[in-house]
Design an enzyme around this catalytic site. Structure first.
Site, PDB file in Angstrom:
ATOM      1  N   GLY A 108      42.789  40.124  37.856  1.00 60.30           N
ATOM      2  CA  GLY A 108      42.834  40.681  39.197  1.00 60.30           C
ATOM      3  C   GLY A 108      42.587  39.708  40.319  1.00 60.30           C
ATOM      4  O   GLY A 108      43.187  39.808  41.389  1.00 60.30           O
TER       5      GLY A 108
ATOM      6  N   THR B 173      44.604  47.869  32.187  1.00 61.26           N
ATOM      7  CA  THR B 173      44.849  48.705  33.346  1.00 61.26           C
ATOM      8  C   THR B 173      45.943  49.671  32.937  1.00 61.26           C
ATOM      9  O   THR B 173      46.710  49.373  32.023  1.00 61.26           O
ATOM     10  CB  THR B 173      45.353  47.860  34.544  1.00 61.26           C
ATOM     11  OG1 THR B 173      44.379  46.870  34.890  1.00 61.26           O
ATOM     12  CG2 THR B 173      45.614  48.694  35.777  1.00 61.26           C
TER      13      THR B 173
ATOM     14  N   THR C  64      48.977  44.631  36.431  1.00 68.55           N
ATOM     15  CA  THR C  64      47.888  44.518  35.471  1.00 68.55           C
ATOM     16  C   THR C  64      47.701  43.050  35.114  1.00 68.55           C
ATOM     17  O   THR C  64      48.679  42.334  34.912  1.00 68.55           O
ATOM     18  CB  THR C  64      48.170  45.329  34.193  1.00 68.55           C
ATOM     19  OG1 THR C  64      47.176  45.028  33.203  1.00 68.55           O
ATOM     20  CG2 THR C  64      49.539  45.020  33.609  1.00 68.55           C
TER      21      THR C  64
ATOM     22  N   ARG D 121      31.787  43.847  40.490  1.00 71.93           N
ATOM     23  CA  ARG D 121      33.109  43.221  40.572  1.00 71.93           C
ATOM     24  C   ARG D 121      34.215  44.256  40.708  1.00 71.93           C
ATOM     25  O   ARG D 121      34.227  45.281  40.042  1.00 71.93           O
ATOM     26  CB  ARG D 121      33.335  42.356  39.331  1.00 71.93           C
ATOM     27  CG  ARG D 121      34.695  41.655  39.299  1.00 71.93           C
ATOM     28  CD  ARG D 121      35.721  42.412  38.506  1.00 71.93           C
ATOM     29  NE  ARG D 121      36.971  41.657  38.354  1.00 71.93           N
ATOM     30  CZ  ARG D 121      38.100  42.173  37.860  1.00 71.93           C
ATOM     31  NH1 ARG D 121      38.126  43.424  37.451  1.00 71.93           N
ATOM     32  NH2 ARG D 121      39.189  41.428  37.762  1.00 71.93           N
TER      33      ARG D 121
END
Length: 349
Positions: free
Chosen positions: A268, A213, A265, A241
């Protein structure tokens, strides 16, 4: 005469202190993802390439803040640099889904009024962070997804690209390895993608094995806080997703009232369950400094099985970094300190 000199020195000290208090204060911090990032796994070329890329992103955001620009503009500027860099899992470096697509998510939040915008599953918008900001500023919604998000982005003139523009050879190979390990079929190479071996890179991105991320948090000279996050998600993801990055309060949050801006990050699903970004701001509102708040929340994520990291900006420009992984691409810059970047968990910055 001695008394006069002492009075003059005292006056000078007062004036200097007053000047320091009124001098514009700004601060910026970024991350480029967390994960299994160890010295033994990065070549000197890769290490240098990531540090140079982080520095470019910091300078892009700092250029906005030095000129008195808004925190939101600085966050977007820094993230767009990383979205265009194949080294990071966002924009052009996004990982592939199990179906062989790049589906990108992003979010942005303005700490002054809690306004926010996010997008999920983009496939054609060059800069997902720009799309997230447009949702915030040019629609009545907070989150748009899939084809609708791309259609909205195109309708307001954001740059659109052929999906093949996001293709990065090393990310495709990572997908192949992931699907082989899972015993799943490998999809056909995307239409328009360059031939295998055509995209030779001097420093291909490290396979962080799970995470990826990019994000930025900023404080501008007017005291405004902002946060933004952008990601390609996880390699081989299925069924549309969506992770924490575009979920306001999980991977992204900013509040001037709480004195905090956060970009996260990591895994998740755990960050969503823990409402990581919002919880950190709750801690700072209660009086914790940003570093302590960040470390406490990451410990709580770890306690339920999650891995990753966060960057946090305080209302005074203080920056907090916390992770429970072996590394996180990160950096900061401010009115009172030059750009500093780090990769491994044991580095100071």
């Amino acid at each position: 005469m001695i008394r006069a000199a002492m009075l003059s020195l005292a006056a000078l000290a007062v004036a200097t202190a007053a000047s320091a208090q009124t001098a514009p204060n700004w601060s910026l911090a970024i991350h480029g993802g967390a994960g299994v990032i160890e010295r033994a796994n990065l070549s000197p070329q890769q290490d240098a390439a990531y540090r140079a890329a982080l520095t470019r992103a910091l300078e892009a955001g700092a250029a906005v803040l030095r000129d008195g620009g808004a925190a939101l503009d600085a966050v977007q500027a820094a993230i767009q640099v990383m979205e265009d860099d194949p080294l990071f899992n966002a924009g052009r470096g996004a990982v592939f889904t199990a179906e062989g697509r790049n589906e990108m998510d992003a979010a942005v939040m303005d700490g002054t009024d809690l306004n926010a915008g996010s997008v999920a599953g983009l496939t054609r918008t060059r800069h997902p962070i720009a799309a997230a900001r447009a949702v915030m500023e040019r629609s009545s919604h907070v989150m748009l997804s899939g084809d609708g998000a791309d259609a909205f982005s195109a309708s307001i003139g954001l740059e659109q690209v052929d999906p093949a523009w996001f293709f990065v050879e090393s990310r495709w190979r990572a997908l192949e390895r992931t699907l082989q390990q899972r015993g799943e079929p490998i999809p056909a190479r995307p239409a328009g993608a360059p031939a295998a071996g055509e995209m030779a890179q001097i420093a291909p991105p490290l396979d962080e094995r799970k995470y990826g991320t990019v994000g930025a948090v900023a404080l501008d000279a007017q005291g405004r806080l902002a946060a933004g996050t952008s990601t390609g998600g996880t390699t081989g993801k299925r069924w549309g997703r969506i992770g924490d990055a575009p979920v306001i309060g999980a991977g992204t949050y900013a509040s001037n009232a709480d004195g905090c801006a956060v970009s996260a990050t990591g895994t998740g699903e755990y960050f969503i369950r823990s409402t990581v970004a919002r919880d950190i701001c709750t801690h700072t509102r209660a009086g914790l400094d940003v570093q302590t708040a960040a470390e406490r929340e990451i410990a709580e994520v770890g306690a339920i099985g999650g891995d990753g990291g966060v960057i946090v900006m305080g209302r005074d420009g203080a920056v907090g970094f916390a992770m429970n992984t072996s590394g996180m691409y990160r950096g900061s810059i401010g009115a009172e300190h030059p750009a500093a970047v780090a990769i491994y968990a044991d580095e100071a910055r």
